[in-house]
Design an enzyme around this catalytic site. Structure first.
Site, short mmCIF file in Angstrom:
data_model
loop_
_atom_site.label_atom_id
_atom_site.label_comp_id
_atom_site.label_asym_id
_atom_site.label_seq_id
_atom_site.Cartn_x
_atom_site.Cartn_y
_atom_site.Cartn_z
N TYR A 53 0.83 -1.20 0.00
CA TYR A 53 0.00 0.00 0.00
C TYR A 53 0.87 1.25 0.00
CZ TYR A 53 -4.10 -2.88 1.18
OH TYR A 53 -5.11 -3.81 1.18
N SER A 222 -14.03 -4.02 0.62
CA SER A 222 -14.94 -3.30 -0.28
C SER A 222 -16.40 -3.50 0.11
CB SER A 222 -14.73 -3.73 -1.75
OG SER A 222 -15.31 -2.80 -2.63
N PRO A 223 -16.75 -3.21 1.37
CA PRO A 223 -18.12 -3.44 1.82
C PRO A 223 -19.16 -2.58 1.11
CG PRO A 223 -16.90 -2.17 3.45
CD PRO A 223 -15.90 -2.65 2.44
N LEU A 228 -20.66 1.79 -4.82
CA LEU A 228 -21.93 1.45 -5.45
C LEU A 228 -23.07 1.43 -4.44
CD1 LEU A 228 -23.12 0.44 -8.26
CD2 LEU A 228 -22.97 -1.85 -7.29
N GLY A 230 -23.10 3.04 -1.55
CA GLY A 230 -23.02 4.21 -0.66
C GLY A 230 -23.84 5.39 -1.13
N GLY A 231 -24.93 5.13 -1.85
CA GLY A 231 -25.74 6.22 -2.38
C GLY A 231 -25.23 6.70 -3.72
#
Length: 338
Positions: A53, A222-223, A228, A230-231
């Site tokens: 990362y 990627s919950p 997608l 998340g509003g």
């Protein structure tokens, strides 16, 4: 904050996992430090990172940012259950899954595991890693060799537990059966990080059942399915939501069938006065086998939203409605055999 055991271990971890992938890249060091302080103050004790990362020209930057935060003292390191990962190539600026630009500087050979853990410890400024995770399946290295390397690290006190990420169910079984046959020092795999959310439920077929069978804690990444859930449509109408314009979210919104599901999802939650991102996280916390989802906030507002999800109670009626919009595949083998 609620806590639970990590799989079959005695280790207590928070029901939310702080994902740090943005730290040092999209999120600068002062903001990253502030987010880690806020998470710890809220009771989040489970931090996840990986050796690769950071920005492409500075892999390892995220671990360095965490290390500089630990160096501030105040029992920061003692309070954190620290997880990092090994597999990706640290020597070039290409994809982390590419063949290494120099032999033995990627994957899960005993040579690379030894090199990678020492490098991570230096960047993190700590003497041990609580959960050392295999970031991907290595089809070239036998598990006997991987567990040999893990045994040495446990003996040296450099790691306490081993985990996996992106493993299929059969590899979870193979890994832990090999560990059991070898009479290893550790417990085998104790956790699995997998892509799992309302819009992507294939892990329910075999990965999660395998994890439950072998006593692994499941840590979904990627919950929100890259925004997608998340509003996304509301943000699209408002002209915001940059994350929904790329990756999995953009691909989903370009598919009329998926777009219709997302619209139904947002309409349902608007009727209940609920925030889509918070419901997506709360739904994962109701799922069997799930320890806690990884949340990767870039701002304090995003962190606060994730924390609210832990307190959110979803009614049986709402859970049933979510299943109608985003039905799961069902368990294997019934899902594909009968």
């Amino acid at each position: 904050m609620e806590y639970t055991q990590l799989g079959r271990t005695g280790l207590k971890v928070s029901r939310l996992v702080l994902g740090t992938m943005n730290f040092g890249g999209q999120t600068d060091e002062p903001t990253s430090h502030a987010l880690m302080d806020a998470a710890l103050d809220a009771g989040v004790n489970f931090f996840d990172t990986a050796n690769i990362y950071g920005v492409s020209e500075h892999k390892g930057l995220t671990e360095e940012v965490i290390g500089s935060w630990f160096a501030k003292g105040g029992d920061r390191r003692d309070k954190v259950v620290l997880a990092t990962k090994v597999y990706g190539d640290m020597t070039d600026d290409g994809s982390p899954w590419n063949v290494s630009s120099w032999p033995n500087h990627d994957r899960l050979s005993a040579v690379n595991i030894r090199r990678a853990v020492d490098a991570s410890l230096r960047r993190l400024g700590t003497d041990h890693i609580d959960i050392y995770q295999f970031h991907h399946v290595d089809r070239l290295t036998p598990f006997e060799e991987i567990w040999q390397a893990v045994d040495v690290l446990i003996q040296q006190g450099k790691i306490l537990y081993a985990g996996s990420s992106n493993f299929p169910g059969y590899k979870i079984a193979q890994a832990n059966e090999t560990a059991a046959r070898g009479g290893r020092l550790g417990l085998g795999l104790v956790s699995e990080q997998c892509l799992y959310n309302l819009a992507e439920r294939r892990a329910e077929m075999e990965v999660i059942p395998a994890a439950q069978e072998y006593g692994l804690g499941v840590i979904p990444w990627s919950p929100l399915h890259q925004g997608l859930l998340g509003g996304a449509l509301r943000k699209e109408a408002e002209g915001s939501g940059a994350r929904t314009k790329v990756g999995r979210s953009a691909a989903g919104l370009a598919d009329p069938a998926v777009r219709a599901k997302v619209q139904a999802y947002e309409d349902l939650l608007e009727k209940h006065g609920l925030e889509p991102g918070e419901v997506a996280l709360a739904w994962l916390l109701t799922r069997p086998g799930v320890t806690g989802p990884i949340v990767g906030p870039r701002t304090r507002e995003q962190l606060d939203s994730a924390l609210r999800a832990v307190e959110l109670e979803l009614s049986a009626e709402l859970l049933a409605a979510l299943d109608e919009i985003f039905p799961g595949p069902g368990p294997a083998p019934e899902a594909f055999a009968w």
